[in-house]
Motif scaffolding. Structure first.
Motif, short mmCIF file in Angstrom:
data_model
loop_
_atom_site.label_atom_id
_atom_site.label_comp_id
_atom_site.label_asym_id
_atom_site.label_seq_id
_atom_site.Cartn_x
_atom_site.Cartn_y
_atom_site.Cartn_z
N LEU A 1 1.01 -1.14 -0.01
CA LEU A 1 -0.03 -0.28 -0.04
C LEU A 1 0.95 1.40 0.02
CD1 LEU A 1 -2.89 1.59 0.26
CD2 LEU A 1 -2.59 1.03 2.76
N GLY A 2 1.94 1.16 0.93
CA GLY A 2 2.78 2.41 0.90
C GLY A 2 3.46 2.89 -0.35
N GLN A 3 3.67 1.84 -1.49
CA GLN A 3 4.25 2.19 -2.52
C GLN A 3 3.55 3.14 -3.50
OE1 GLN A 3 5.24 -2.15 -3.23
NE2 GLN A 3 6.96 -1.26 -4.41
N ILE A 4 2.09 2.88 -3.46
CA ILE A 4 1.27 3.75 -4.27
C ILE A 4 0.84 4.72 -3.74
CG2 ILE A 4 0.09 1.37 -5.34
CD1 ILE A 4 -2.31 2.17 -3.90
N LEU A 5 1.17 5.18 -2.59
CA LEU A 5 1.04 6.45 -1.96
C LEU A 5 2.19 7.34 -2.28
CD1 LEU A 5 -0.61 5.25 1.53
CD2 LEU A 5 -1.87 6.14 -0.75
N CYS A 6 3.22 6.96 -2.90
CA CYS A 6 4.25 7.88 -3.25
C CYS A 6 3.92 8.86 -4.28
CB CYS A 6 5.47 7.05 -3.77
SG CYS A 6 6.06 5.92 -2.53
N PRO B 1 -5.17 0.32 7.40
CA PRO B 1 -3.95 -0.62 7.23
C PRO B 1 -2.64 0.24 7.18
CG PRO B 1 -5.18 -0.07 5.17
CD PRO B 1 -6.11 0.40 6.32
N ASP B 2 -1.48 -0.44 7.44
CA ASP B 2 -0.27 0.03 7.33
C ASP B 2 0.41 0.16 5.90
OD1 ASP B 2 0.61 -2.36 7.24
OD2 ASP B 2 1.33 -2.56 9.43
N ASP B 3 1.37 0.74 6.06
CA ASP B 3 2.21 0.88 4.51
C ASP B 3 2.63 -0.61 4.00
OD1 ASP B 3 1.42 3.66 4.70
OD2 ASP B 3 3.75 4.24 5.29
N ASP B 4 2.67 -1.38 4.85
CA ASP B 4 3.09 -2.93 4.52
C ASP B 4 1.93 -3.79 3.93
OD1 ASP B 4 5.84 -2.25 4.92
OD2 ASP B 4 5.64 -2.85 6.96
N PHE B 5 0.77 -3.19 4.03
CA PHE B 5 -0.28 -4.13 3.63
C PHE B 5 -0.35 -4.41 2.11
CE2 PHE B 5 -4.75 -4.79 2.17
CZ PHE B 5 -5.20 -5.54 3.16
N GLU B 6 -0.52 -5.68 1.97
CA GLU B 6 -0.14 -6.18 0.74
C GLU B 6 -1.72 -6.01 -0.15
OE1 GLU B 6 2.38 -7.51 -1.15
OE2 GLU B 6 3.79 -7.16 0.41
N LEU B 7 -1.55 -5.19 -1.44
CA LEU B 7 -2.95 -5.08 -2.12
C LEU B 7 -2.95 -6.20 -3.17
CD1 LEU B 7 -2.27 -1.28 -3.00
CD2 LEU B 7 -3.99 -2.35 -1.17
N ALA B 8 -4.51 -6.41 -3.56
CA ALA B 8 -4.61 -7.28 -4.43
C ALA B 8 -5.99 -6.75 -5.30
CB ALA B 8 -5.35 -8.73 -3.80
N ALA B 9 -6.02 -7.35 -6.44
CA ALA B 9 -7.04 -6.70 -7.41
C ALA B 9 -8.24 -7.07 -6.98
CB ALA B 9 -6.74 -7.76 -8.81
N GLY B 10 -9.17 -6.14 -7.36
CA GLY B 10 -10.47 -5.97 -6.70
C GLY B 10 -10.68 -5.14 -5.41
#
Length: 571
Positions: free
Chosen positions: A475-480, A506-515
């Motif tokens: 999650l933190g990656q797309i918030l850059c 959720p924290d920045d390390d939360f793994e995102l998934a499609a949908g």
């Protein structure tokens, strides 16, 4: 609509057109019967019907040409004089009738409705139908326009519709002065349009709102309806027809005030998340516990009394219709003596809740003079009196139009918000205070924009493709920030809904998934940058690993320039 306009013109112009036809027929027939003369002055046959019609056509239309195919006899000239004056009368009658038709209010309304219907039919973007553009509707429309959301307006007051044209809306807004409670007008406004996404019945007449809710439920049952109601009977009637959301500003404010007393930090959180996006952050409300005075015991006062007493608050009720037998004090509350009898000396707060703004201000001023430290709550019935209430500056103000507008926008734009607030039901005051601090920190003095986005092919195509083919990312990656990936966007992810399983904060390390369905809060500019990142593969590649793998020649040039600038800056 085009046919109705055409037939209306024909109906109103029927007599002038018939008069012109008769005048032309008599003139042509006369010229075809009156004998002429030849060049030597001898009698000649009359004009043929063709030449007679030709001559009358250019003469009666004031073009003028001459006597053709030969000079006329005196009898023919005498007949032409009669024809000229007849045609002048006929054309004058037609022109006057046409001008009267163009000035006719019914004809103008027909033309306006026709233009409105064509604009609605041409809408390509999803839109909401706003019924009523008073104080509440105007707030909703301004917020829609600020966020780029298309909408259509039905407003009974023609002056209000004219005022809409003067507003600097960015979107092309079709608006019609018509009664929204009539089904034909709702259909004209696009109720069954394939792009219509919902209806807001927010007029000042709750019976009209009821009629709108019923019409929508019968004519377009799949569309969500948000309706404004004040009386329990009307609200119950709306509920019986399956109205999706019924907003009673009296009960909503009573709930808010009770929550502010019982759990002030949780109320502060709700207030920040449901306020109009981009508006100044309101001052924190800390109503005290203890004895309160309630002035006014109508529907608003009764809703307040029920909810405040449930929190342990004791009330003295001042009501103009009170009698000695019902335990309430008779009076308006504008008199100092009445407030003293109500126990203002021991009170910690007072509510000026009548349906008269002047009386409410008088109650507030009188109470403040008697006890300056009193917590004052005022009811503002009309937005036109905002300057007066702002000058007095009560600790807490109830404006019905703002309450309805805030909740309507929250329901339409962020359906996940209700689930988030419900999930926070067990959160303590300390947790709510921490979240409030974070929200205020990202807003730069303004209330955050709250919205949701789903990681699917429609709303976030680049993110979905990356998740489906390149694996998951955090999650933190797309918030850059896509303009500088070392900098984080001022955004807060409140909730992630994954197959109806909710993940709060959720924290920045939360793994995102499609949908995944994300609920976020932050400034509008940050929202637009995040949406661009999730929709554009080049931007997403850059925020994920610092490189653009799928860019075009232009993007590669931009990326090279960006890298060269970084090297020069670091050097």
């Amino acid at each position: 609509m085009v046919n109705s306009t055409f037939f209306l013109v024909l109906r109103r112009m029927r007599a002038p057109i018939i008069a012109l036809i008769v005048i032309y027929a008599i003139s042509v027939c006369g010229l075809a019967l009156v004998p002429g003369v030849d060049a030597d002055g001898r009698p000649a046959p009359p004009l043929s019907f063709f030449h007679a019609f030709y001559f009358i056509s250019y003469t009666a239309t004031t073009i003028g040409f001459g006597e053709i195919p030969g000079a006329f006899s005196d009898a023919q000239r005498m007949w032409v004089i009669v024809c000229i004056y007849l045609s002048v009368v006929g054309w004058s009658y037609s022109v006057i009738t046409l001008i009267a038709l163009l000035q006719d209010k019914g004809f103008q309304n027909t033309l306006t409705a026709g233009r409105f219907a064509r604009r609605v039919r041409r809408l390509k973007a999803p839109f909401y139908l706003v019924c009523g553009c008073g104080e509440t509707g105007s707030l909703i429309c301004r917020n829609f326009d600020r966020s780029g959301q298309a909408f259509v307006v039905l407003e009974k007051d023609e002056l209000r519709v004219e005022e809409l044209d003067l507003l600097d809306f960015k979107t092309d807004t079709p608006a019609l002065a018509a009664d929204a409670s009539l089904p034909d007008n709702l259909l004209l406004a696009g109720l069954q349009h394939p792009k219509c996404r919902g209806v807001l019945a927010v007029t000042n007449d709750e019976q009209a709102n009821l009629a709108i809710a019923i019409a929508v439920r019968l004519l377009a049952p799949k569309l969500p309806v948000i309706a404004r109601a004040r009386s329990p009977a009307v609200a119950a009637n709306m509920a019986s027809f399956g109205t999706d959301h019924i907003i009673n500003p009296f009960t909503r404010f009573a709930d808010h005030l009770a929550l502010a007393i019982a759990a002030p930090e949780r109320f502060r959180l709700v207030e920040l998340l449901t306020s109009l996006p981009g508006s100044p952050i309101p001052a924190a409300h800390r109503p005290p516990r203890g004895h309160w005075i309630l002035c006014g015991y109508g529907r608003f006062g009764q809703a307040l009394a029920t909810r405040l007493q449930a929190t342990g608050i004791t009330l003295s009720i001042v009501d103009p219709t009170a009698t000695d037998a019902d335990g309430r004090l008779a009076g308006d509350g504008t008199e100092a003596e009445t407030l003293r009898r109500a126990g203002i000396a021991d009170a910690v707060g007072i509510i000026a809740g009548s349906d008269n703004d002047v009386n409410n201000l008088s109650i507030a001023v009188t109470a403040s003079e008697l006890k300056p430290e009193l917590f004052v709550v005022t009811r503002q019935n009309h937005a036109a009196n905002s300057a007066l209430f702002q000058a007095y500056a009560p600790e807490f103000a109830m404006v019905p139009s703002h309450i309805v507008a805030h909740e309507s926008i929250a329901i339409l734009t962020t359906p996940l918000l209700a689930r988030f607030l419900e999930s926070l039901g067990k959160a303590g005051e300390n947790d709510c205070r921490s979240l409030v601090d974070r929200l205020q920190g990202i807003g730069d003095g303004l209330t955050p924009t709250v919205w949701s986005i789903r990681l699917n092919a429609t709303e976030a195509p680049a993110a979905r493709q990356a998740l489906m083919h390149a694996g998951s990312f955090r999650l933190g990656q797309i918030l850059c920030d896509a303009s500088e990936r070392s900098r984080q966007l001022p955004l807060l992810v409140l909730l992630i809904d994954r197959s109806d399983r909710l993940h709060l904060l959720p924290d920045d390390d939360f793994e995102l998934a499609a949908g995944d369905h994300l609920l976020l809060a932050g400034p509008l500019a940050a929202r637009r940058r995040l949406e661009l990142t999730l929709q554009n593969a080049n931007e997403l590649d850059y925020v994920l690993d610092g490189e653009a793998h799928s860019g075009s020649w232009l993007w590669a040039r931009i990326e090279n320039w960006r890298n060269a600038r970084k090297r020069s800056t670091s050097g």
